[in-house]
Design a protein around this motif. Structure first.
Motif, PDB file in Angstrom:
ATOM      1  N   PHE A  17       0.820  -1.208   0.000  1.00 46.81           N
ATOM      2  CA  PHE A  17       0.000   0.000   0.000  1.00 46.81           C
ATOM      3  C   PHE A  17       0.860   1.267   0.000  1.00 46.81           C
ATOM      4  O   PHE A  17       0.480   2.278  -0.584  1.00 46.81           O
ATOM      5  N   ALA A  18       2.020   1.203   0.620  1.00 45.32           N
ATOM      6  CA  ALA A  18       2.938   2.342   0.558  1.00 45.32           C
ATOM      7  C   ALA A  18       3.459   2.531  -0.868  1.00 45.32           C
ATOM      8  O   ALA A  18       3.592   3.661  -1.348  1.00 45.32           O
ATOM      9  N   GLY A  19       3.726   1.444  -1.547  1.00 44.07           N
ATOM     10  CA  GLY A  19       4.159   1.537  -2.945  1.00 44.07           C
ATOM     11  C   GLY A  19       3.055   2.015  -3.863  1.00 44.07           C
ATOM     12  O   GLY A  19       3.308   2.708  -4.851  1.00 44.07           O
ATOM     13  N   LEU A  20       1.820   1.666  -3.542  1.00 47.32           N
ATOM     14  CA  LEU A  20       0.697   2.109  -4.353  1.00 47.32           C
ATOM     15  C   LEU A  20       0.544   3.626  -4.298  1.00 47.32           C
ATOM     16  O   LEU A  20       0.213   4.262  -5.303  1.00 47.32           O
ATOM     17  N   LEU A  21       0.845   4.200  -3.170  1.00 47.81           N
ATOM     18  CA  LEU A  21       0.816   5.656  -3.043  1.00 47.81           C
ATOM     19  C   LEU A  21       1.838   6.292  -3.976  1.00 47.81           C
ATOM     20  O   LEU A  21       1.570   7.311  -4.613  1.00 47.81           O
ATOM     21  N   ARG A  22       3.013   5.698  -4.086  1.00 46.04           N
ATOM     22  CA  ARG A  22       4.058   6.237  -4.957  1.00 46.04           C
ATOM     23  C   ARG A  22       3.694   6.079  -6.428  1.00 46.04           C
ATOM     24  O   ARG A  22       4.073   6.893  -7.257  1.00 46.04           O
ATOM     25  N   VAL A  23       2.925   5.052  -6.762  1.00 41.37           N
ATOM     26  CA  VAL A  23       2.498   4.893  -8.157  1.00 41.37           C
ATOM     27  C   VAL A  23       1.615   6.059  -8.567  1.00 41.37           C
ATOM     28  O   VAL A  23       1.754   6.609  -9.656  1.00 41.37           O
ATOM     29  N   PHE A  24       0.722   6.463  -7.687  1.00 39.54           N
ATOM     30  CA  PHE A  24      -0.198   7.546  -8.031  1.00 39.54           C
ATOM     31  C   PHE A  24       0.430   8.932  -7.884  1.00 39.54           C
ATOM     32  O   PHE A  24       0.082   9.844  -8.618  1.00 39.54           O
ATOM     33  N   ARG A  25       1.372   9.100  -6.947  1.00 40.33           N
ATOM     34  CA  ARG A  25       1.934  10.422  -6.695  1.00 40.33           C
ATOM     35  C   ARG A  25       3.340  10.597  -7.228  1.00 40.33           C
ATOM     36  O   ARG A  25       3.912  11.671  -7.062  1.00 40.33           O
ATOM     37  N   GLY A  26       3.904   9.575  -7.872  1.00 40.22           N
ATOM     38  CA  GLY A  26       5.289   9.657  -8.325  1.00 40.22           C
ATOM     39  C   GLY A  26       5.504  10.814  -9.279  1.00 40.22           C
ATOM     40  O   GLY A  26       4.773  10.967 -10.254  1.00 40.22           O
ATOM     41  N   PRO A  27       6.508  11.650  -9.013  1.00 42.14           N
ATOM     42  CA  PRO A  27       6.697  12.806  -9.882  1.00 42.14           C
ATOM     43  C   PRO A  27       7.238  12.433 -11.266  1.00 42.14           C
ATOM     44  O   PRO A  27       6.972  13.130 -12.229  1.00 42.14           O
ATOM     45  N   HIS A  29       8.302   9.175 -14.264  1.00 41.07           N
ATOM     46  CA  HIS A  29       7.998   7.815 -14.700  1.00 41.07           C
ATOM     47  C   HIS A  29       8.944   6.802 -14.048  1.00 41.07           C
ATOM     48  O   HIS A  29       8.550   5.666 -13.805  1.00 41.07           O
ATOM     49  N   ALA A  30      10.164   7.220 -13.786  1.00 37.84           N
ATOM     50  CA  ALA A  30      11.123   6.319 -13.142  1.00 37.84           C
ATOM     51  C   ALA A  30      10.681   5.965 -11.724  1.00 37.84           C
ATOM     52  O   ALA A  30      10.830   4.818 -11.290  1.00 37.84           O
ATOM     53  N   ASP A  31      10.123   6.938 -11.003  1.00 41.10           N
ATOM     54  CA  ASP A  31       9.611   6.655  -9.656  1.00 41.10           C
ATOM     55  C   ASP A  31       8.458   5.659  -9.708  1.00 41.10           C
ATOM     56  O   ASP A  31       8.367   4.755  -8.887  1.00 41.10           O
ATOM     57  N   ARG A  32       7.610   5.834 -10.688  1.00 38.62           N
ATOM     58  CA  ARG A  32       6.488   4.906 -10.828  1.00 38.62           C
ATOM     59  C   ARG A  32       6.971   3.507 -11.196  1.00 38.62           C
ATOM     60  O   ARG A  32       6.464   2.512 -10.692  1.00 38.62           O
ATOM     61  N   MET A  33       7.972   3.436 -12.057  1.00 37.18           N
ATOM     62  CA  MET A  33       8.492   2.129 -12.454  1.00 37.18           C
ATOM     63  C   MET A  33       9.168   1.436 -11.278  1.00 37.18           C
ATOM     64  O   MET A  33       9.042   0.218 -11.104  1.00 37.18           O
ATOM     65  N   LEU A  34       9.877   2.188 -10.460  1.00 37.46           N
ATOM     66  CA  LEU A  34      10.520   1.586  -9.292  1.00 37.46           C
ATOM     67  C   LEU A  34       9.486   1.069  -8.295  1.00 37.46           C
ATOM     68  O   LEU A  34       9.696   0.035  -7.659  1.00 37.46           O
ATOM     69  N   SER A  35       8.374   1.760  -8.168  1.00 38.45           N
ATOM     70  CA  SER A  35       7.343   1.258  -7.260  1.00 38.45           C
ATOM     71  C   SER A  35       6.663   0.014  -7.837  1.00 38.45           C
ATOM     72  O   SER A  35       6.273  -0.886  -7.088  1.00 38.45           O
ATOM     73  N   PHE A  39       6.394  -3.754  -6.238  1.00 40.71           N
ATOM     74  CA  PHE A  39       5.271  -4.687  -6.257  1.00 40.71           C
ATOM     75  C   PHE A  39       5.736  -6.079  -6.650  1.00 40.71           C
ATOM     76  O   PHE A  39       5.326  -7.072  -6.055  1.00 40.71           O
ATOM     77  N   GLY A  40       6.581  -6.143  -7.669  1.00 42.87           N
ATOM     78  CA  GLY A  40       7.044  -7.442  -8.142  1.00 42.87           C
ATOM     79  C   GLY A  40       7.854  -8.197  -7.100  1.00 42.87           C
ATOM     80  O   GLY A  40       7.594  -9.368  -6.827  1.00 42.87           O
ATOM     81  N   THR A  41       8.822  -7.519  -6.489  1.00 49.20           N
ATOM     82  CA  THR A  41       9.664  -8.202  -5.516  1.00 49.20           C
ATOM     83  C   THR A  41       8.904  -8.537  -4.245  1.00 49.20           C
ATOM     84  O   THR A  41       9.097  -9.605  -3.655  1.00 49.20           O
ATOM     85  N   THR A  42       8.000  -7.662  -3.833  1.00 45.38           N
ATOM     86  CA  THR A  42       7.213  -7.931  -2.636  1.00 45.38           C
ATOM     87  C   THR A  42       6.242  -9.080  -2.870  1.00 45.38           C
ATOM     88  O   THR A  42       6.048  -9.937  -1.995  1.00 45.38           O
ATOM     89  N   THR A  43       5.660  -9.131  -4.041  1.00 43.00           N
ATOM     90  CA  THR A  43       4.749 -10.225  -4.359  1.00 43.00           C
ATOM     91  C   THR A  43       5.487 -11.554  -4.401  1.00 43.00           C
ATOM     92  O   THR A  43       4.975 -12.570  -3.918  1.00 43.00           O
TER      93      THR A  43
END
Length: 86
Positions: A17-27, A29-35, A39-43
């Protein structure tokens, strides 16, 4: 011991859920891709914990498949943008 694995999987789920916040608020595209990589590594970590907690070896195969997909997605992003390190 399986209760510990399930508790750790729940903690990782809350971490998503913390990563999901960064997907929506990432300034950028690289920030969004890292989040998304988070998701991938956490899953994968959650699947591995659940595989050992519930003694389901099929989840190990699913985790391996997700790792391969995450690597392909990262390579596609880096090759597609070309500006990853700016």
């Amino acid at each position: 011991m399986s209760a510990w694995y399930l508790g750790a999987a729940l903690f990782l789920l809350l971490n998503l859920f913390a990563g999901l916040l960064r997907v929506f608020r990432g300034p950028t595209h690289a920030d969004r891709m890292l989040s998304v990589e988070l998701f991938g590594t956490t899953t994968v970590a959650m699947l591995l914990l659940l595989a050992y907690a519930m003694d389901m070896t099929a989840l190990l195969d699913v985790a391996l498949l997700l790792v391969l997909l995450a690597v392909v997605a990262t390579i596609a992003f880096v090759r597609g943008t070309g500006k990853f390190f700016r």
